[in-house]
Design an enzyme around this catalytic site. Structure first.
Site, PDB file in Angstrom:
ATOM      1  N   LEU A   1       0.831  -1.206   0.000  1.00 23.67           N
ATOM      2  CA  LEU A   1       0.000   0.000   0.000  1.00 23.67           C
ATOM      3  C   LEU A   1       0.860   1.250   0.000  1.00 23.67           C
ATOM      4  O   LEU A   1       0.573   2.227  -0.685  1.00 23.67           O
ATOM      5  CB  LEU A   1      -0.948   0.004   1.198  1.00 23.67           C
TER       6      LEU A   1
ATOM      7  N   SER B   1      -7.168  -0.950  10.533  1.00 24.09           N
ATOM      8  CA  SER B   1      -7.664  -2.102   9.767  1.00 24.09           C
ATOM      9  C   SER B   1      -9.043  -2.508  10.248  1.00 24.09           C
ATOM     10  O   SER B   1      -9.406  -2.302  11.424  1.00 24.09           O
ATOM     11  CB  SER B   1      -6.701  -3.271   9.949  1.00 24.09           C
TER      12      SER B   1
ATOM     13  N   HIS C   1      -9.690  -5.242  11.026  1.00 22.66           N
ATOM     14  CA  HIS C   1      -9.518  -6.277  12.039  1.00 22.66           C
ATOM     15  C   HIS C   1      -9.558  -5.717  13.463  1.00 22.66           C
ATOM     16  O   HIS C   1      -9.592  -6.481  14.417  1.00 22.66           O
ATOM     17  CB  HIS C   1      -8.267  -7.089  11.740  1.00 22.66           C
TER      18      HIS C   1
ATOM     19  N   TYR D   1      -3.100  -9.055  15.448  1.00 22.45           N
ATOM     20  CA  TYR D   1      -2.959  -7.992  14.453  1.00 22.45           C
ATOM     21  C   TYR D   1      -4.032  -6.910  14.670  1.00 22.45           C
ATOM     22  O   TYR D   1      -3.726  -5.716  14.745  1.00 22.45           O
ATOM     23  CB  TYR D   1      -3.077  -8.605  13.053  1.00 22.45           C
TER      24      TYR D   1
ATOM     25  N   SER E   1     -10.198  -4.752   2.294  1.00 24.01           N
ATOM     26  CA  SER E   1      -9.460  -5.655   1.401  1.00 24.01           C
ATOM     27  C   SER E   1      -8.795  -4.871   0.274  1.00 24.01           C
ATOM     28  O   SER E   1      -9.343  -4.749  -0.818  1.00 24.01           O
ATOM     29  CB  SER E   1     -10.421  -6.702   0.823  1.00 24.01           C
TER      30      SER E   1
END
Lengths: 278, 278, 278, 278, 278, 278
Positions: free
Chosen positions: F14, F111, F113, F136, F165
């Protein structure tokens, strides 16, 4: 101990009840009203006749005050024009004068009628939006928004007491939930005064009634823990109550008879009729 | 004083406990059940054998009634087909008959199992959405929605009591939170009857347990203030409790064993097994 | 590609529109209705005449089905007794049969009338509580709760489509907000079918109308993005609209005329009257 | 009765107070600290000197433990680097070791400082988002998120106690709201241990103070009902309190002096200064 | 088509832009202002010079009006005393006169400054509580509460447009989010007029800016779908923008410079200074 | 134009994509990574090899920077010990160094997550609480809380991008909702940099996918309006998708395979397996 407290509306039904307790919380209590002084004053109490809608009369009274307990105002519905000075403008004048005088906080006699159109069975808390039931309620909304403005722009604190049914005794089925005893009123004002910092906040003025319809959970930091409970009057009151009618907003909204009284007409008179069972 | 109260399911475990207290709240109590009358009736009590799923049998009973206390229904999980008449259709018939008879309110024995799939540690209040755990719970959801419909379209009031563990004594760790004592059940029904106006509302039927997992804050206006506390049984119950297992939904959801019982099978049997420690 | 889809209510106004699109999403489409087969079927379509309230008739039809698109039911208000079989019991039978057959998901034709008593100007989303406006709406509440139960206890997925005004064209001022075009209906059903996993969820069936009064933000994962907009009909419709009346709940609640129709009487007839301007 | 409880930070001010009560709740209590054993141990208590940031030291201690009461950590603001091992890493090690040892639950000494930047007058409950006021508070946020992760991924339960002012007596105006008496601390830990299943949850550690600013309503299932009330000290404390200043975040946020202390500098020292009135 | 619309403040910057569009929506448009008529009027437009704070002047103008579009008022911060008549009292007079005249609805030029103290990055929607940033904003709060009162007590509808930055072009970084183009203003007023029933509602007046900081999701039923996007001006504006300062409330609150302007002093002047980069 | 931007993790998948766009937004871009410089740099770009977990290496790099775009970190699940330095400690070092250097803002690669255990069909927005799915994800929770702390205590702004994603193309059914195209990633970072003031905020990094499961409504002020839509890949992806399984949390939670991967094991590998259909 506070140096000076100013109490406005000191000759009113609620103001009278607050004079003695407030006098014990400060070195000097200045009681203000349009009416003249009563026979007896507390030792450290001064009485001033003044119109709270007039800045020139209010300004000198507030000099050096720490806290203003602002209870002036017509305690009933009236045509807007009649409420303009005593309920709307007096609030502006008090806040502006308090700011100029460097006061720290205003304890304000707001009212359930600022949110009187909410359903009684909705269980609202202090975050519920304004839903005034009368011009009277509208004047309370105005002052609460004014209070928030002065807090956010000028750092003047405010505790807005949304007083419910502050009578000697509960007299209607509605008051089984909404009664605010004299003792609990005094306790609430004491806490609103003695809490070191409050910012802007709103608290419901109801006693520890079994049927109290609103929640003060979000202003628990104030430590307002009412003691009295209208339930001791329940049997008598329910025995002679008017016919229940869930289609009647006066029985279904927090504002009670104010929820149905025509704008500008006395809601207190409507309440009185209810008490007589008519 | 109310003219007439009708109590359905009067022969059931909970209905029996309500006959005497209700008889004191009205001029005439009409107790209804599929079973015949018990040996002793209250002075102002009439007993009627009727199937509440049959309009022709229900309609005459409700004539002139002010309030129906509707406790009929199988109090356990069963196949849907077995619950259809006693739990679903009887509710429709009672509401429709009450409407036709001009009754003012229905006090309904709903159940925690209407929201039994909610996590116990989520602290839900009376606004939580329906999450039934069984067909039994589904029948309670149905009746609550029916109740709301009749209130909004026809002005028939309803107080839905979401009864938790209404046993003589708490018997499981879950019941330390969910117990509803007989005394508090009676008190809750009294308030559901004597509150002058209620509209449609839902209240959790739990005692004043230290560990009560749900909140009635939003229906405080009803004045339901339970007195009993399952905590007095805590030491005994916890000493002989089953092994804690947070992966077992029966221990993690409000519905307890109903949250894991296969649809259509008895949840009460599951509870009984728990009590025996198996 | 899916092996088998079952479409119930295939002869109905909406069911008919779904046959062709669904036939393209699976190897075998089984269309079910009380009525006999239409003249033309899709190449992979079978037609079965069956009463969805009868388990023996439904069970064989659902064998090996992946997904059931359940559109059976009287699409209007009727007396409760008339809706019991086609709207309430058929839902139970379909869910139970789908579970026994090991189906993965039911896509259900729910309705705005499950929440029809909510204020149009409240901007509710898919989390709003049930507030049915009719027995018809109550049957939708029942099926949605049933759907949630089967998901939570048995892992059977359900997408409940709260269909609004699924007509060829919008015809009333209300429909400027509530219209669901045929194209958007088909798109919504396609997404409800092709989304790999859905669990239990509810989605509002309205087109991309400027004035759509509800929000699907919380079920955005479904990817329902309607294309049509009733606004292209606005000028015509508003020009000949009935007199606005904010005291009329039929104009103020999501359910429209269903919000005021007497329970058990046709709401569609009420809508038709509105269209004629009466 | 539990087989084995491990208490970390057993030599700390709060840990010391928990040894005896915890020893009565299990067959074996293992007390852990960097410091050596005190003169007297409970009959069933073992003392282990260990660094909780070291897996090799922690792992053997946790063998066969049912529950870990994790109170290790520097109880004050420090530079991040100084808190890394004792407050951050020790939590990771304890959770990981507990998981490996098959423990059932961790009772964790979290802190108000995980949410210390929230306004005192906002009345937050246990759902409020993290707003740490210091690195110290950040370490509590970290451990709470870690706790939730281990619960959701590995089924290890956690009760996070957001302890407020756990001193012998309240000493500042803030503590009138935030005091947690020793008795109530013990009671809270007992409930966090004896509740059969808890999943992951957070509870505020405050006594039953009139002025307690936060709500535990959503974790009522834990049965934490504090008994002590700082209000008995109010008169003394308010009489000698510092000047109220609503522009000072230390007086307006839950974290008190921690809300204004520079990151990395002792907040306890700031509190001490307040007590002295400076 | 509407019989008669009254537009107050017709000579103002925004009022002027509304005359032509409103004239197309009714048989007769009556434009009202303290100023005299402009050179050209629409064919069906009448111009009346009147002070909206005077009932005797307003009452005759509102006779037979269907809808009042109320844009009178000083569009800037001023001392309370200067705003009292044009902003506060005129609103009371308009609502009272509209009620007496049997008008159906008032479309009101409220302002972002009724909620100007909210954080820009909070993403509030139309349910956010009042947080006025000035006396000007307070006058909008007053009128909104008044509007709700007249709706709930007297059935007079109100659409309160919380207008943001209604300038020809966006000129500041803040305006990239808050700009309301003339076209979108007109569109918003058209929808506020042509929606058949609205009850009481509030809608934010911002264009379809990429950076619009507030949400109209809850009043989607109005069909306000703005078209213009300030982003086309972004590159120019950001290139010459003032230094970002997140400690400056003028850059962090919805009200922009009004959030920091001293009460009673012009906020527009503050905005102008920003535009010049000072 | 900004004087200096520092980009960490500039060699990552990224980070690489951000170098050119960021170089156009400032006078000097300093790209930082553990890896050495790529063949080609932008005209105003400097490359620095540094370990972001080492203050001595980071401090000189951040001198005079306005904004840090912090993308360093292992982009996958690993044992906690392996993530400690690159994901946890590097964040602390970057924030502390940025504060010391007087930087204005950090744009952080958080994220999904951090909230990966939330149900995909819950439609959460940016106010949802942390529910990490992995160590994470926990490192992202830590950095977000750290970011809030530095904002509230030290005035250092932070925009936390919860990236979903971010692949060249969507490859799984989940990615039909969660895909973030390169173009939209760049656009999001540009807005996070060019918005004049942001305070602390969180934004979801998803493209304009039909099936995007989360809402950015509350951070609309950022002006992030993604353009790409994974739906153009839907037919291909759904045709070869794995068997839907609603009992598999990897298909039901926002985190996808991370929701079921054992703590410490690669989730990316799990995703890769899914892509291959295994």
């Amino acid at each position: 101990m506070l140096k000076k407290i100013v109490l406005t509306g000191a000759a009113g039904a609620l103001g009278s009840a607050l004079r003695e307790p407030l006098s014990r919380m400060c070195e000097r209590l200045v009681s203000v009203d349009l009416k003249g002084a009563p026979a007896a004053l507390a030792a450290n109490e001064t009485w001033t006749v003044a119109d709270c809608a007039e800045m020139e009369q209010v300004a000198p009274v507030l000099e050096d005050a720490d806290i203003v307990v602002h209870f002036v105002g017509i305690p009933d519905e009236r045509p807007f024009e009649e409420l303009l000075r005593p309920n709307f403008l007096s609030s502006y004048v008090i806040w502006e004068a308090a700011h100029r005088a460097g006061c720290r906080r205003i304890v304000y006699a707001s009212s359930v009628h600022a949110v009187g159109m909410h359903e009684t069975n909705a269980g609202i808390d202090t975050d519920a939006p304004h839903r005034p039931d009368t011009f009277y309620g509208l004047s309370k909304c105005f002052a609460e928004d004014l209070a928030r403005l002065y807090w956010e722009k000028r750092g003047l604190e405010a505790v807005c007491l949304r007083i419910f049914s502050a009578t000697e005794q509960p007299q209607t089925p509605r008051a089984l939930g909404t009664w605010l005893s004299r003792g609990d009123l005094v306790h609430m004002v004491e806490r609103a005064v003695d809490t070191p910092t409050t910012g802007f906040c709103v608290v419901y003025g109801v006693s520890n009634n079994d049927r109290a319809p609103v929640s003060n959970a979000k202003v628990a930091f104030l430590g307002y823990r009412p003691k009295d409970n209208a339930e001791v009057f329940a049997q008598d009151i329910l025995a002679k109550a008017h016919t229940p009618d869930p289609q009647n907003l006066a029985q279904m909204r927090l504002g009670g008879p104010f929820a149905t009284v025509p704008l500008g007409e006395s809601g207190v008179a409507g309440m009185a009729k209810l008490v007589k069972g008519s």
